[in-house]
Design a protein around this motif. Structure first.
Motif, short mmCIF file in Angstrom:
data_model
loop_
_atom_site.label_atom_id
_atom_site.label_comp_id
_atom_site.label_asym_id
_atom_site.label_seq_id
_atom_site.Cartn_x
_atom_site.Cartn_y
_atom_site.Cartn_z
N HIS A 193 44.45 35.62 31.97
CA HIS A 193 42.87 35.20 31.65
C HIS A 193 42.02 36.27 31.07
N ALA A 194 41.79 35.47 32.76
CA ALA A 194 40.15 35.97 33.46
C ALA A 194 40.39 37.03 33.82
N PHE A 195 41.57 38.12 34.04
CA PHE A 195 42.10 39.05 34.77
C PHE A 195 41.61 40.38 33.82
N GLU A 196 42.39 40.08 32.37
CA GLU A 196 42.58 40.67 31.34
C GLU A 196 41.31 40.51 30.66
N GLU A 197 40.23 39.66 30.78
CA GLU A 197 38.71 39.90 29.63
C GLU A 197 38.44 40.48 31.12
N SER A 198 38.07 40.21 32.43
CA SER A 198 37.22 41.24 32.76
C SER A 198 37.51 42.59 32.93
N ALA A 199 38.74 42.82 33.48
CA ALA A 199 39.29 44.81 33.02
C ALA A 199 38.60 45.63 31.30
N SER A 200 38.79 44.01 30.53
CA SER A 200 38.76 44.24 28.98
C SER A 200 36.84 45.14 29.57
N LEU A 201 36.16 44.12 29.63
CA LEU A 201 34.88 44.32 29.26
C LEU A 201 34.05 45.07 30.67
N ALA A 202 34.90 44.93 31.88
CA ALA A 202 33.88 45.70 33.20
C ALA A 202 34.52 47.68 32.77
N VAL A 203 35.23 47.92 32.66
CA VAL A 203 36.35 48.82 32.98
C VAL A 203 37.11 49.20 31.39
N GLY A 204 36.92 48.93 30.48
CA GLY A 204 37.36 48.61 29.76
C GLY A 204 38.98 49.31 29.17
N ALA A 205 39.31 48.09 29.91
CA ALA A 205 41.12 48.23 29.03
C ALA A 205 41.33 47.78 28.11
N LEU A 206 42.12 48.31 27.78
CA LEU A 206 42.95 47.68 25.92
C LEU A 206 44.15 46.86 25.96
N VAL A 207 43.70 45.67 25.95
CA VAL A 207 44.75 44.12 25.82
C VAL A 207 45.12 44.76 24.43
N HIS A 208 46.84 44.73 24.63
CA HIS A 208 47.40 44.83 23.12
C HIS A 208 47.77 43.42 23.31
N GLU A 209 48.31 42.86 24.34
CA GLU A 209 48.19 41.25 23.98
C GLU A 209 48.61 40.65 25.44
#
Length: 461
Positions: A193-209
């Motif tokens: 969860h920490a990685f997915e949140e960081s990737a979303s906030l910092a580099v714009g990754a889109l978390v589908h699920e």
């Protein structure tokens, strides 16, 4: 079946006459033997200058392809960015971070060196499995050299929350780099969860699920794969080594006293200072334990050229002297502190002999000592695991006595509870934890990760 290529910072010596030190090396060697393949990485040696062509040796059907590092690369890549920047930040210890630009450059340089040396060795249908924080940029480096094979990555240490990660220079580039893998494996759901949140906030990754992300027109997956141990092998070794001369000498010296054991690398993340002070609290607040309880702490030397580690050793030696000087008697010293490395077989016998396994890291990706201790117990008369809530293992070993590693009173009370625990409850807790360990054994970890990595492709780079 495609060939498996394991890539790690260190590669075990195929010519070693002693058994491999840990279950992880055994598991990866087993996977390579079954699938056929190559283990690539640093050989642990230092060279006078850069070496770009790996040395290849074969043993037991596995190709070992290794490189030495130059002194500059070792200082900048290994001691510097890997262990003076990434390690403390990922263990939530910002105060220990020592960032220097030359260290960051060395980290990039060695990952590029690895990619240059590895790329010509790859075959078209290879599957790559990269391990740990030293090699987070490796997929990008390989992709830039035209590598299109499946590449998975497993992080053995925790992944920090974004508010911690963002304090680390270079964190956005590392997140971008991680997104170039096909599958990212983590020890716990919190880490993923920490990685997915960081990737979303910092580099714009889109978390589908949870478990599926999209970044720069490519899909990647994440998964939770808690590293396990070989339960049956550890139980067998511990039973046999309980009668080894070294272990018997220890038990004869203890007499009727209760043994508490801690086994760790000498590292500030392991909570050793707090553990020693908590043991002093146990002797203060539970006076009936004085003269009847011994803490044996084995702390294997680690990264002694980094000042924080040398300072920690001195503080632990001072605490040992203070506690023993305050509470010891003519026939009893409360703490036996050993700053040395012991053979794995001897440790299993010590685990089995100990009434309490004390595992209190301030933060840990998993902590296999906790699992080894449980696996080593006599099921008819098991000891009790006292475990930090902030170790990854706590997510699985809920039947341990869980404590806050920063709370000395909590640790002391937990140890006292463990020592006083009646046999039926000890058996119940041990059986419950053994069920979990068998379900998540080391071979299950390897099989689950490889099944997800080699499953149907989501996209090409």
């Amino acid at each position: 079946m495609s060939r498996l290529v394991v890539v790690s910072n260190r590669v075990p010596n195929p010519r070693a006459t002693q058994p491999q030190a840990g279950g992880l090396s055994v598991a990866l060697s087993g996977a390579l033997k079954r699938r056929g393949g190559m283990w690539f990485g640093w050989d642990g040696q230092l060279s006078q200058g850069p070496v770009s062509r790996p040395r290849i040796e074969q043993a037991d059907g596995i190709d070992y392809a290794t490189l030495p590092l130059s002194r500059a690369d070792y200082d900048d890549f290994y001691l510097g960015y890997s262990n003076a920047v990434i390690w403390p930040v990922f263990h939530f210890n910002l105060g220990a971070m020592d960032y220097q630009r030359s260290h960051s450059e060395g980290y990039a340089r060695v990952n590029a060196l690895f990619a240059d040396a590895l790329t010509p060795l790859l075959e078209p249908d290879d599957t790559l499995w990269v391990h740990d924080y030293h090699l987070m940029p490796l997929a990008r480096e390989l992709r830039e050299r035209g590598v299109r094979q499946r590449i998975g990555f497993f992080l053995h240490i925790p992944f920090p929350d974004y508010d911690v990660l963002r304090a680390m220079p270079g964190h956005r580039q590392l997140l971008e780099d991680l997104c170039r893998f096909d599958l990212l494996g983590f020890q716990t759901e919190n880490d993923r969860h920490a990685f997915e949140e960081s990737a979303s906030l910092a580099v714009g990754a889109l978390v589908h699920e949870p478990g599926r992300l999209r970044h720069r027109n490519r899909e990647l997956r994440t998964g939770v794969y808690p590293v396990g141990v070989d339960v049956d092998e550890l139980a067998d070794v511990s039973q046999r080594t309980l009668t080894a001369p070294r272990v018997r000498r220890l038990l004869d010296g203890l007499g009727e006293r209760d043994l508490i054991i801690g086994v760790d690398r000498l590292d500030y993340s392991k909570g050793l200072e707090q553990r020693f002070r908590a043991f002093e609290t146990l002797l203060q607040d539970y006076a009936h334990r004085r003269g009847h309880t011994v803490l044996m702490q084995i702390a294997s030397p680690s990264r002694s050229s980094i000042s924080e580690y040398a300072d920690l050793r001195q503080r632990l030696e001072g605490l040992t002297g203070h506690i023993n000087g305050t509470y010891a008697d003519l026939d009893w010293a409360p703490i036996h502190y050993l700053n040395k490395t012991f053979a794995r077989g001897s440790l299993m016998g010590l685990y089995r002999a100990a009434r309490v396994g004390l595992v209190t890291p301030l933060r840990d990706g998993m902590n296999l000592v906790a699992k080894e201790y449980v696996s080593s117990q006599d099921p008819e008369n098991p000891g009790v695991l006292v475990l930090s809530e902030l170790a990854g293992a706590a997510a699985e070993l809920e039947a341990a006595v869980l404590v806050n590693p920063y709370d000395l009173d909590s640790i002391a009370a937990g140890v006292n509870t463990a020592l006083a625990m009646p046999l039926p409850e000890r058996r119940r807790r041990h059986a419950q934890m053994m069920d979990v360990l068998r379900a998540n054994a080391i071979d299950v970890w390897e099989a689950r990760f490889m099944a997800d990595l080699t499953g149907p492709a989501e996209s090409a780079d």
